[in-house]
Design a protein around this motif. Structure first.
Motif, PDB file in Angstrom:
ATOM      1  N   LEU A  83       0.871  -1.178   0.000  1.00 39.55           N
ATOM      2  CA  LEU A  83       0.000   0.000   0.000  1.00 39.55           C
ATOM      3  C   LEU A  83       0.901   1.219   0.000  1.00 39.55           C
ATOM      4  N   ALA A  84       0.969   1.914  -1.145  1.00 44.89           N
ATOM      5  CA  ALA A  84       1.817   3.096  -1.260  1.00 44.89           C
ATOM      6  C   ALA A  84       1.270   4.208  -0.378  1.00 44.89           C
ATOM      7  N   LEU A  85       2.181   4.868   0.367  1.00 43.70           N
ATOM      8  CA  LEU A  85       1.798   5.924   1.296  1.00 43.70           C
ATOM      9  C   LEU A  85       2.455   7.245   0.890  1.00 43.70           C
ATOM     10  N   PRO A  86       1.781   8.363   1.073  1.00 47.12           N
ATOM     11  CA  PRO A  86       0.443   8.531   1.679  1.00 47.12           C
ATOM     12  C   PRO A  86      -0.700   8.440   0.666  1.00 47.12           C
ATOM     13  N   GLN A  87      -0.401   8.117  -0.612  1.00 49.77           N
ATOM     14  CA  GLN A  87      -1.435   8.166  -1.641  1.00 49.77           C
ATOM     15  C   GLN A  87      -2.462   7.035  -1.551  1.00 49.77           C
ATOM     16  N   LEU A  88      -2.204   6.019  -0.722  1.00 51.42           N
ATOM     17  CA  LEU A  88      -3.142   4.920  -0.496  1.00 51.42           C
ATOM     18  C   LEU A  88      -3.482   4.182  -1.782  1.00 51.42           C
ATOM     19  N   GLU A  89      -2.448   3.831  -2.539  1.00 53.61           N
ATOM     20  CA  GLU A  89      -2.628   3.066  -3.773  1.00 53.61           C
ATOM     21  C   GLU A  89      -2.115   1.642  -3.567  1.00 53.61           C
ATOM     22  N   LEU A  90      -2.917   0.652  -3.988  1.00 46.90           N
ATOM     23  CA  LEU A  90      -2.506  -0.743  -3.881  1.00 46.90           C
ATOM     24  C   LEU A  90      -1.519  -1.064  -4.998  1.00 46.90           C
ATOM     25  N   VAL A  91      -0.388  -1.632  -4.640  1.00 49.78           N
ATOM     26  CA  VAL A  91       0.629  -2.020  -5.614  1.00 49.78           C
ATOM     27  C   VAL A  91       0.665  -3.550  -5.656  1.00 49.78           C
ATOM     28  N   ASP A  92       0.342  -4.124  -6.816  1.00 51.11           N
ATOM     29  CA  ASP A  92       0.235  -5.580  -6.949  1.00 51.11           C
ATOM     30  C   ASP A  92       0.796  -6.022  -8.307  1.00 51.11           C
ATOM     31  N   PRO A  93       2.114  -5.999  -8.457  1.00 55.54           N
ATOM     32  CA  PRO A  93       2.702  -6.321  -9.756  1.00 55.54           C
ATOM     33  C   PRO A  93       2.769  -7.818 -10.070  1.00 55.54           C
ATOM     34  N   THR A  94       2.475  -8.674  -9.088  1.00 54.07           N
ATOM     35  CA  THR A  94       2.658 -10.118  -9.307  1.00 54.07           C
ATOM     36  C   THR A  94       1.345 -10.911  -9.289  1.00 54.07           C
ATOM     37  N   GLY A  95       0.209 -10.236  -9.195  1.00 54.08           N
ATOM     38  CA  GLY A  95      -1.068 -10.946  -9.155  1.00 54.08           C
ATOM     39  C   GLY A  95      -1.373 -11.550  -7.800  1.00 54.08           C
ATOM     40  N   GLY A  96      -0.854 -10.957  -6.762  1.00 54.24           N
ATOM     41  CA  GLY A  96      -1.057 -11.479  -5.420  1.00 54.24           C
ATOM     42  C   GLY A  96      -2.505 -11.442  -4.975  1.00 54.24           C
ATOM     43  N   PHE A  97      -3.236 -10.405  -5.403  1.00 56.53           N
ATOM     44  CA  PHE A  97      -4.627 -10.296  -4.988  1.00 56.53           C
ATOM     45  C   PHE A  97      -5.444 -11.477  -5.502  1.00 56.53           C
ATOM     46  N   GLN A  98      -5.265 -11.824  -6.763  1.00 60.35           N
ATOM     47  CA  GLN A  98      -6.004 -12.951  -7.326  1.00 60.35           C
ATOM     48  C   GLN A  98      -5.631 -14.257  -6.627  1.00 60.35           C
ATOM     49  N   ASP A  99      -4.355 -14.402  -6.247  1.00 60.78           N
ATOM     50  CA  ASP A  99      -3.941 -15.608  -5.535  1.00 60.78           C
ATOM     51  C   ASP A  99      -4.548 -15.660  -4.134  1.00 60.78           C
ATOM     52  N   LEU A 100      -4.773 -14.495  -3.530  1.00 57.62           N
ATOM     53  CA  LEU A 100      -5.500 -14.455  -2.260  1.00 57.62           C
ATOM     54  C   LEU A 100      -6.923 -14.972  -2.447  1.00 57.62           C
ATOM     55  N   VAL A 101      -7.556 -14.551  -3.519  1.00 54.79           N
ATOM     56  CA  VAL A 101      -8.914 -14.988  -3.822  1.00 54.79           C
ATOM     57  C   VAL A 101      -8.942 -16.497  -4.045  1.00 54.79           C
ATOM     58  N   ASP A 102      -7.930 -17.007  -4.759  1.00 58.02           N
ATOM     59  CA  ASP A 102      -7.896 -18.429  -5.116  1.00 58.02           C
ATOM     60  C   ASP A 102      -7.327 -19.310  -4.012  1.00 58.02           C
ATOM     61  N   GLY A 103      -6.707 -18.698  -2.997  1.00 62.52           N
ATOM     62  CA  GLY A 103      -6.100 -19.481  -1.934  1.00 62.52           C
ATOM     63  C   GLY A 103      -4.896 -20.271  -2.407  1.00 62.52           C
ATOM     64  N   VAL A 104      -4.041 -19.620  -3.195  1.00 63.46           N
ATOM     65  CA  VAL A 104      -2.892 -20.290  -3.803  1.00 63.46           C
ATOM     66  C   VAL A 104      -1.598 -19.621  -3.354  1.00 63.46           C
ATOM     67  N   LEU A 105      -0.592 -20.446  -3.069  1.00 63.35           N
ATOM     68  CA  LEU A 105       0.752 -19.948  -2.765  1.00 63.35           C
ATOM     69  C   LEU A 105       1.614 -20.116  -4.002  1.00 63.35           C
ATOM     70  N   ARG A 106       1.963 -18.996  -4.622  1.00 69.68           N
ATOM     71  CA  ARG A 106       2.739 -19.000  -5.865  1.00 69.68           C
ATOM     72  C   ARG A 106       3.887 -18.014  -5.721  1.00 69.68           C
ATOM     73  N   THR A 107       5.035 -18.352  -6.279  1.00 66.84           N
ATOM     74  CA  THR A 107       6.191 -17.457  -6.193  1.00 66.84           C
ATOM     75  C   THR A 107       6.076 -16.365  -7.266  1.00 66.84           C
ATOM     76  N   PRO A 108       6.532 -15.128  -6.982  1.00 68.84           N
ATOM     77  CA  PRO A 108       6.433 -14.041  -7.963  1.00 68.84           C
ATOM     78  C   PRO A 108       7.248 -14.293  -9.228  1.00 68.84           C
ATOM     79  N   ILE A 109       8.347 -15.013  -9.085  1.00 80.41           N
ATOM     80  CA  ILE A 109       9.197 -15.379 -10.226  1.00 80.41           C
ATOM     81  C   ILE A 109       9.287 -16.901 -10.248  1.00 80.41           C
ATOM     82  N   GLU A 110      10.042 -17.461 -11.177  1.00 77.76           N
ATOM     83  CA  GLU A 110      10.165 -18.911 -11.243  1.00 77.76           C
ATOM     84  C   GLU A 110      10.591 -19.450  -9.881  1.00 77.76           C
ATOM     85  N   PRO A 111       9.902 -20.484  -9.362  1.00 77.69           N
ATOM     86  CA  PRO A 111      10.224 -20.975  -8.027  1.00 77.69           C
ATOM     87  C   PRO A 111      11.665 -21.455  -7.892  1.00 77.69           C
ATOM     88  N   GLU A 112      12.241 -21.972  -8.960  1.00 81.70           N
ATOM     89  CA  GLU A 112      13.634 -22.427  -8.893  1.00 81.70           C
ATOM     90  C   GLU A 112      14.574 -21.263  -8.593  1.00 81.70           C
TER      91      GLU A 112
END
Length: 501
Positions: free
Chosen positions: A135-164
């Motif tokens: 959450l960028a401050l003080p502008q209160l903007e959500l920063v989600d470059p890796t699709g984390g929000f959708q993974d929260l919805v799906d209940g999935v643990l995924r690495t932002p880059i290749e897991p290896e």
């Protein structure tokens, strides 16, 4: 998952009050970027309590200190080498870290720190996408470059880059994924699971202390089963806790016995349920007492800490079985002595994981004593035996009783009821003796100074032997009083003198 608007409202309220607002203002006035990152943002969306305020910034550590000092009641730079500055602001502990990238050089067991240039780059280097929200401050903007929000919805643990690559940068992330599977109730995605299986040996690059800390966090979750099963399925347990997969004893038609591995996890779950039940009863008693006194503390929302000692003892209580298994006639399987063998194995493994000595001793003691109850027959024990049971358990008595009760997983109702009755009876007798004789603080009727004065001794082995004699008397016969204890002590001392050549 909590509705997006509700979550953003929670984050907005958090950002406009207390230390978050002060930090946002201070960094903005200094011309530096600042964002609330990771767990607090994730938990706001999940509707969970927000703890551990972590921030990321483009400012370097020295600059962070300059910005923070005027508004902090205290600050520390123990993590400066990793770009982290800690502070206490309005009573809250916070950590501010320079955008960074952690990489291993293949030789060291600690990451090599490289500072980054942007919040997006920083988030890409985090362990899982659900922790790569900001959450960028003080502008209160959500920063989600890796699709984390959708993974929260799906209940999935995924690495932002290749897991290896991610696990190669920090192999501890494999254990963190396993822990999060239990903590959040999320599924480790296929790519991360396969990478963990293939790269499991890299966990050896991580210090025992860091592995221990992740294991403790896993065991502190409300439902550690998923993480424990993943630990075994991925092969990580073979490297950090090999006694656990060893419980998966081979079964065949000739030798029928319980699945010790599944039994151990069930005992752990039983122990957690009993632990929570006991904590709830204590809280109710405390609240009742506080209410009677007119205290404002009559109701508490503070969640009790997990009893990690009890939980680890529950998981490991049968680790001595593989080494003690013997086959008898008619397919009977026995594990004679698995309790004390398991206690030794527990000490060795937990010491290797760098657990503190007190925890090692406590957990091993519970493992050693967990079978003691099984010779409590229908006639019960003598008062002397009950006292010795309490003395041997010491301050771990309540935990031992929970462990013994949790160990009852039989489907035979008659056997289960008999065992439960035995434990109930023992607990009642312990309570009666405790009330009658102050069992919790049981000591000989004479202390060391009195023994030395009566027998005209100096500190040494003989004083210890005399004290043990008096303690055995106390356990066998109850309180004797100073006069009677003195007579018995003198008689014992005289008999010793007569028996000497």
């Amino acid at each position: 998952m909590e509705h997006v608007q509700t979550a953003m409202a929670r984050l907005t309220e958090l950002a406009r009050s207390g230390p978050v607002a002060k930090l946002a203002t201070a960094f903005a006035e200094a011309g530096a970027q600042l964002a609330l990152v990771g767990g607090p943002v994730r938990d706001a969306f999940l509707g969970r309590p927000v703890h551990d305020l972590d921030f990321a910034t483009d400012a370097r550590p020295d600059r962070i200190l300059e910005i923070v000092k005027p508004i902090a009641q205290a600050h520390w730079d123990i993590g400066r080498d990793f770009g982290t500055i800690g502070a206490r602001i309005d009573g809250e502990q916070v950590e501010i870290t320079t955008y960074r990238s952690d990489e291993y050089d293949g030789q060291s067991r600690k990451p090599v720190v490289a500072f980054g240039d942007s919040i997006e780059g920083d988030l890409h280097r985090r362990d899982f996408t659900v922790n790569a929200l900001a959450l960028a401050l003080p502008q209160l903007e959500l920063v989600d470059p890796t699709g984390g929000f959708q993974d929260l919805v799906d209940g999935v643990l995924r690495t932002p880059i290749e897991p290896e690559i991610s696990f190669g940068d920090d192999p501890l992330r494999m254990l963190r994924g396993i822990r999060f599977s239990s903590q959040l109730g999320f599924q480790l995605d296929y790519a991360a699971f396969e990478a963990t299986r293939e790269m499991a040996p890299r966990i050896k690059d991580i210090s025992a202390e860091r592995v221990r800390d992740e294991f403790i966090k896993l065991m502190s979750t409300d439902s550690p089963r998923a993480g424990i099963e993943l630990l075994v399925e991925t092969g990580l347990a073979d490297l950090v806790l090999p006694e656990l997969p060893a419980l998966q004893l081979e079964r065949d038609s000739a030798h029928q016995h319980k699945d010790v591995y599944e039994h151990s996890i069930q005992v752990l779950e039983n122990a957690i349920a009993l632990e929570k039940e006991a904590a709830a009863k204590r809280a109710a008693v405390d609240a009742e007492g506080a209410a009677a006194e007119g205290s404002l503390a009559a109701e508490s929302e503070v969640k009790p800490e997990a009893d990690v000692v009890l939980r680890i003892a529950a998981l490991l209580h049968d680790i001595g079985k593989p080494r003690t298994r013997e086959f008898g006639p008619n397919g009977q399987v026995t594990f004679h002595g698995h309790d004390w063998v398991g206690a030794k194995m527990t000490k060795k493994r937990l010491s290797a994981l760098r657990f503190d000595n007190d925890s090692v001793k406590a957990i091993a003691r519970l493992v050693e004593l967990h079978m003691r109850m099984y010779n409590y027959g229908s006639a019960g024990w003598t008062d002397s035996a009950v006292r010795r049971f309490a003395r041997d358990a010491g301050e771990r008595l309540d935990q031992l009783l929970i462990l013994i009760r949790a160990d009852i997983t039989t489907r035979n109702r008659r056997k289960s009821e008999r065992l439960q009755f035995g434990i109930n009876d023992l607990e009642n007798r312990l309570a009666a003796l405790r009330e009658q004789e102050e069992l919790d603080a049981m000591r000989p009727d004479l202390d060391g100074d009195q023994i030395m004065r009566i027998l005209d001794l100096k500190p040494g082995r003989e004083v210890g032997e005399a004290r043990k004699f008096l303690l055995d008397l106390r356990l066998d016969e109850g309180a004797l009083g100073e006069e009677e204890a003195t007579k018995r002590l003198l008689a014992w001392w005289a008999s010793r003198s007569e028996s000497r050549p």
